[in-house]
Design a protein around this motif. Sequence first.
Motif, PDB file in Angstrom:
ATOM      1  N   GLU A   1     -20.785   3.462   2.665  1.00 46.05           N
ATOM      2  CA  GLU A   1     -21.667   2.303   2.854  1.00 46.05           C
ATOM      3  C   GLU A   1     -21.983   2.048   4.323  1.00 46.05           C
ATOM      4  O   GLU A   1     -22.912   1.297   4.641  1.00 46.05           O
ATOM      5  CB  GLU A   1     -21.059   1.054   2.234  1.00 46.05           C
ATOM      6  N   ALA A   2     -21.231   2.672   5.240  1.00 45.76           N
ATOM      7  CA  ALA A   2     -21.549   2.528   6.663  1.00 45.76           C
ATOM      8  C   ALA A   2     -22.974   2.969   6.951  1.00 45.76           C
ATOM      9  O   ALA A   2     -23.626   2.455   7.866  1.00 45.76           O
ATOM     10  CB  ALA A   2     -20.568   3.335   7.502  1.00 45.76           C
ATOM     11  N   ALA A   3     -23.488   3.927   6.173  1.00 48.53           N
ATOM     12  CA  ALA A   3     -24.858   4.420   6.396  1.00 48.53           C
ATOM     13  C   ALA A   3     -25.884   3.306   6.264  1.00 48.53           C
ATOM     14  O   ALA A   3     -26.930   3.330   6.927  1.00 48.53           O
ATOM     15  CB  ALA A   3     -25.170   5.539   5.407  1.00 48.53           C
ATOM     16  N   TYR A   4     -25.597   2.324   5.422  1.00 51.90           N
ATOM     17  CA  TYR A   4     -26.557   1.235   5.185  1.00 51.90           C
ATOM     18  C   TYR A   4     -26.413   0.110   6.211  1.00 51.90           C
ATOM     19  O   TYR A   4     -27.195  -0.842   6.199  1.00 51.90           O
ATOM     20  CB  TYR A   4     -26.391   0.715   3.754  1.00 51.90           C
ATOM     21  N   GLU A   5     -25.416   0.238   7.087  1.00 51.87           N
ATOM     22  CA  GLU A   5     -25.260  -0.694   8.199  1.00 51.87           C
ATOM     23  C   GLU A   5     -25.848  -0.128   9.486  1.00 51.87           C
ATOM     24  O   GLU A   5     -25.843  -0.798  10.517  1.00 51.87           O
ATOM     25  CB  GLU A   5     -23.778  -1.016   8.412  1.00 51.87           C
ATOM     26  N   ALA A   6     -26.330   1.107   9.427  1.00 56.86           N
ATOM     27  CA  ALA A   6     -26.950   1.729  10.601  1.00 56.86           C
ATOM     28  C   ALA A   6     -28.264   1.031  10.941  1.00 56.86           C
ATOM     29  O   ALA A   6     -28.849   0.315  10.119  1.00 56.86           O
ATOM     30  CB  ALA A   6     -27.198   3.212  10.331  1.00 56.86           C
ATOM     31  N   LEU A   7     -28.732   1.247  12.158  1.00 56.70           N
ATOM     32  CA  LEU A   7     -30.069   0.800  12.561  1.00 56.70           C
ATOM     33  C   LEU A   7     -31.049   1.872  12.129  1.00 56.70           C
ATOM     34  O   LEU A   7     -30.991   3.006  12.615  1.00 56.70           O
ATOM     35  CB  LEU A   7     -30.136   0.589  14.075  1.00 56.70           C
ATOM     36  N   SER A   8     -31.926   1.554  11.211  1.00 50.93           N
ATOM     37  CA  SER A   8     -32.839   2.566  10.690  1.00 50.93           C
ATOM     38  C   SER A   8     -34.207   1.961  10.460  1.00 50.93           C
ATOM     39  O   SER A   8     -34.359   0.747  10.305  1.00 50.93           O
ATOM     40  CB  SER A   8     -32.305   3.171   9.381  1.00 50.93           C
ATOM     41  N   GLY A   9     -35.214   2.822  10.420  1.00 48.79           N
ATOM     42  CA  GLY A   9     -36.575   2.366  10.181  1.00 48.79           C
ATOM     43  C   GLY A   9     -37.553   3.510  10.334  1.00 48.79           C
ATOM     44  O   GLY A   9     -37.165   4.681  10.448  1.00 48.79           O
ATOM     45  N   SER A  10     -38.829   3.167  10.367  1.00 49.14           N
ATOM     46  CA  SER A  10     -39.897   4.160  10.485  1.00 49.14           C
ATOM     47  C   SER A  10     -40.997   3.596  11.366  1.00 49.14           C
ATOM     48  O   SER A  10     -41.227   2.377  11.396  1.00 49.14           O
ATOM     49  CB  SER A  10     -40.483   4.509   9.111  1.00 49.14           C
ATOM     50  N   VAL A  11     -41.679   4.477  12.076  1.00 52.16           N
ATOM     51  CA  VAL A  11     -42.849   4.096  12.859  1.00 52.16           C
ATOM     52  C   VAL A  11     -43.953   5.109  12.587  1.00 52.16           C
ATOM     53  O   VAL A  11     -43.693   6.231  12.146  1.00 52.16           O
ATOM     54  CB  VAL A  11     -42.542   4.048  14.371  1.00 52.16           C
ATOM     55  N   GLU A  12     -45.184   4.721  12.813  1.00 54.12           N
ATOM     56  CA  GLU A  12     -46.307   5.636  12.645  1.00 54.12           C
ATOM     57  C   GLU A  12     -46.199   6.787  13.648  1.00 54.12           C
ATOM     58  O   GLU A  12     -46.021   6.566  14.849  1.00 54.12           O
ATOM     59  CB  GLU A  12     -47.622   4.895  12.849  1.00 54.12           C
ATOM     60  N   ALA A  13     -46.289   7.999  13.143  1.00 55.90           N
ATOM     61  CA  ALA A  13     -46.158   9.157  14.018  1.00 55.90           C
ATOM     62  C   ALA A  13     -47.235   9.172  15.100  1.00 55.90           C
ATOM     63  O   ALA A  13     -46.998   9.662  16.208  1.00 55.90           O
ATOM     64  CB  ALA A  13     -46.217  10.437  13.201  1.00 55.90           C
ATOM     65  N   SER A  14     -48.387   8.614  14.795  1.00 58.30           N
ATOM     66  CA  SER A  14     -49.479   8.612  15.772  1.00 58.30           C
ATOM     67  C   SER A  14     -49.186   7.740  16.983  1.00 58.30           C
ATOM     68  O   SER A  14     -49.876   7.836  17.992  1.00 58.30           O
ATOM     69  CB  SER A  14     -50.770   8.137  15.106  1.00 58.30           C
TER      70      SER A  14
END
Length: 251
Positions: free
Chosen positions: A170-183
Amino acid sequence: MRISYETVAAPGRPHNEDHVIAGPTWVAVLDGATAPAGVDSGCEHDVPWLVAQLGSALTHRLATRPGESLPDLVAAAIRATMAAHADTCDLTDPDSPSSTMAVLRRRDDLVDYLVLCDSPIALRRTDGTLTVVDDDRTGHLPGGRPYSLDLVRRSRNRPGGFWVASTEPEAAYEALSGSVEASTVSGALLLTDGVTRLMEWYGHPWEQLVDTAATDGPGELIRWVRREEQGRGAPSFAKRHDDATAAWISW
């Protein structure tokens, strides 16, 4: 994607506890935690074994499950690593080996990122600005450094403490994660804390680190940090040298 990286053990150390994996559309760096002298981890394996297992498990999943989220992939890699030594080691031991993870993936028109513990990612945006994803929770434990072993035990993979890849998927879900537009992104820099001391200890700005990696390659960052360590030393709570890893990605 164009990916270049370098990883080097600390001077005088026989083994590198950092690890790098890379594929056509992804890269990750890991930094294993060195156990304090005299501590029994309950595990018969060393830290290089752990980071190699985590890296191998994550490589397989990044290559075969391109549509899954990075937290899901990291959680699955932790579970697979646990299964690899559950029969031989005490995975309930609070001093079980652990590792940071920083993962970057290009997925269609998106760039996905995940940072677990203190291996940050700096995204160079097309407008010239930087977005730094830095999980600095290990720097904000109570009482100030140097941290006691008991405090680290009580804080690891606990709310209000810090999260790391070890024996808690469950540590994986406490990570800082997200997505940005590749452009909106022209490059990215992934580092272990053996390199971020250029910024944290010696005061060099993130922009200078990114510019150096883009112009002279990630290996120059490691040569730079070794020069600083030799000339300026380290804080009293830290080891003078550490394993150092830098990965630079552009497209």
